[in-house]
Design a protein around this motif. Structure first.
Motif, mmCIF file in Angstrom:
data_model
loop_
_atom_site.group_PDB
_atom_site.id
_atom_site.type_symbol
_atom_site.label_atom_id
_atom_site.label_comp_id
_atom_site.label_asym_id
_atom_site.label_seq_id
_atom_site.Cartn_x
_atom_site.Cartn_y
_atom_site.Cartn_z
ATOM 1 N N GLN A 4 -5.268 -0.241 4.276
ATOM 2 C CA GLN A 4 -3.876 -0.020 4.657
ATOM 3 C C GLN A 4 -3.228 -1.314 5.102
ATOM 4 O OE1 GLN A 4 -3.800 3.095 7.633
ATOM 5 N NE2 GLN A 4 -2.674 4.408 6.235
ATOM 6 N N CYS A 5 -3.962 -2.088 5.884
ATOM 7 C CA CYS A 5 -3.450 -3.377 6.348
ATOM 8 C C CYS A 5 -3.215 -4.297 5.163
ATOM 9 C CB CYS A 5 -4.426 -4.003 7.336
ATOM 10 S SG CYS A 5 -3.880 -5.616 7.925
ATOM 11 N N CYS A 6 -4.144 -4.322 4.217
ATOM 12 C CA CYS A 6 -4.014 -5.152 3.027
ATOM 13 C C CYS A 6 -2.788 -4.732 2.219
ATOM 14 C CB CYS A 6 -5.271 -5.046 2.173
ATOM 15 S SG CYS A 6 -5.211 -6.026 0.667
ATOM 16 N N ALA A 7 -2.589 -3.424 2.078
ATOM 17 C CA ALA A 7 -1.437 -2.925 1.328
ATOM 18 C C ALA A 7 -0.129 -3.320 2.004
ATOM 19 C CB ALA A 7 -1.524 -1.411 1.177
ATOM 20 N N LYS A 8 -0.084 -3.223 3.325
ATOM 21 C CA LYS A 8 1.130 -3.601 4.059
ATOM 22 C C LYS A 8 1.409 -5.095 3.908
ATOM 23 C CE LYS A 8 1.002 0.027 7.548
ATOM 24 N NZ LYS A 8 0.841 0.331 8.965
ATOM 25 N N LYS A 11 2.662 -5.802 0.409
ATOM 26 C CA LYS A 11 4.047 -5.339 0.302
ATOM 27 C C LYS A 11 4.990 -6.324 0.977
ATOM 28 C CE LYS A 11 7.019 -1.631 1.898
ATOM 29 N NZ LYS A 11 7.115 -0.395 2.653
ATOM 30 N N ARG A 12 4.642 -6.753 2.167
ATOM 31 C CA ARG A 12 5.486 -7.691 2.914
ATOM 32 C C ARG A 12 5.627 -9.006 2.164
ATOM 33 N NH1 ARG A 12 5.311 -11.658 7.059
ATOM 34 N NH2 ARG A 12 3.077 -11.930 6.945
ATOM 35 N N ARG A 13 4.525 -9.500 1.623
ATOM 36 C CA ARG A 13 4.573 -10.768 0.883
ATOM 37 C C ARG A 13 5.427 -10.648 -0.362
ATOM 38 N NH1 ARG A 13 -1.237 -10.691 1.824
ATOM 39 N NH2 ARG A 13 -1.605 -11.945 3.664
ATOM 40 N N TYR A 14 5.260 -9.556 -1.098
ATOM 41 C CA TYR A 14 6.008 -9.442 -2.342
ATOM 42 C C TYR A 14 7.497 -9.260 -2.078
ATOM 43 C CZ TYR A 14 7.913 -8.625 -6.722
ATOM 44 O OH TYR A 14 8.718 -8.766 -7.811
ATOM 45 N N ILE A 15 7.857 -8.442 -1.120
ATOM 46 C CA ILE A 15 9.277 -8.247 -0.809
ATOM 47 C C ILE A 15 9.892 -9.569 -0.355
ATOM 48 C CG2 ILE A 15 10.881 -7.135 0.800
ATOM 49 C CD1 ILE A 15 9.268 -4.574 0.437
ATOM 50 N N ASP A 43 -1.454 -13.094 -7.471
ATOM 51 C CA ASP A 43 -2.424 -12.781 -8.527
ATOM 52 C C ASP A 43 -3.234 -11.538 -8.173
ATOM 53 O OD1 ASP A 43 -1.616 -14.911 -10.084
ATOM 54 O OD2 ASP A 43 -3.239 -16.242 -9.422
ATOM 55 N N ARG A 44 -3.548 -11.376 -6.887
ATOM 56 C CA ARG A 44 -4.265 -10.175 -6.441
ATOM 57 C C ARG A 44 -3.442 -8.920 -6.677
ATOM 58 N NH1 ARG A 44 -7.125 -9.556 -0.816
ATOM 59 N NH2 ARG A 44 -7.334 -7.473 -1.628
ATOM 60 N N ILE A 45 -2.139 -9.000 -6.396
ATOM 61 C CA ILE A 45 -1.258 -7.856 -6.653
ATOM 62 C C ILE A 45 -1.313 -7.503 -8.135
ATOM 63 C CG2 ILE A 45 1.162 -7.096 -6.708
ATOM 64 C CD1 ILE A 45 1.587 -8.774 -4.150
ATOM 65 N N HIS A 46 -1.277 -8.519 -8.993
ATOM 66 C CA HIS A 46 -1.340 -8.308 -10.442
ATOM 67 C C HIS A 46 -2.641 -7.614 -10.836
ATOM 68 C CE1 HIS A 46 -1.238 -10.244 -14.715
ATOM 69 N NE2 HIS A 46 -0.896 -8.986 -14.735
ATOM 70 N N LEU A 66 8.511 -0.358 -4.306
ATOM 71 C CA LEU A 66 8.253 -0.579 -2.888
ATOM 72 C C LEU A 66 9.433 -0.148 -2.025
ATOM 73 C CD1 LEU A 66 6.490 -4.047 -3.065
ATOM 74 C CD2 LEU A 66 5.435 -1.831 -2.500
ATOM 75 N N ARG A 67 10.632 -0.440 -2.490
ATOM 76 C CA ARG A 67 11.822 -0.043 -1.721
ATOM 77 C C ARG A 67 12.016 1.476 -1.732
ATOM 78 N NH1 ARG A 67 13.297 -3.576 2.030
ATOM 79 N NH2 ARG A 67 13.634 -5.619 1.163
#
Length: 71
Positions: A4-8, A11-15, A43-46, A66-67
């Motif tokens: 969950q922390c990784c996902a947050k 998300k924060r980095r991509y936004i 790259d990890r998101i990809h 995400l939004r």
């Protein structure tokens, strides 16, 4: 809880990246990350979702998803 922390964080980095017009240098300054670290994280998101956050088309899809999830 780790995922969950990784996902947050992802998300924060991509936004932040999208909000800074996908400029790696401006985004890395904003997030206090080295530019190469930010590239690695994108790259990890990809790898995780199959959409390339550096591509405009995939980037828009990711951003909107995400939004919309925030609503």
């Amino acid at each position: 809880m780790g995922s969950q922390c990784c996902a947050k964080c992802c998300k924060r980095r991509y936004i932040a990246c999208f909000d800074h017009e996908q400029s790696l240098s401006r985004t890395s300054e904003y997030l206090y990350l080295h530019k190469n670290t930010l590239q690695y994280k994108l790259d990890r998101i990809h790898k995780i979702c199959g959409l390339n956050p550096r591509s405009f088309r995939d980037g828009v899809i990711l951003y909107l998803a995400l939004r919309l999830k925030e609503m």
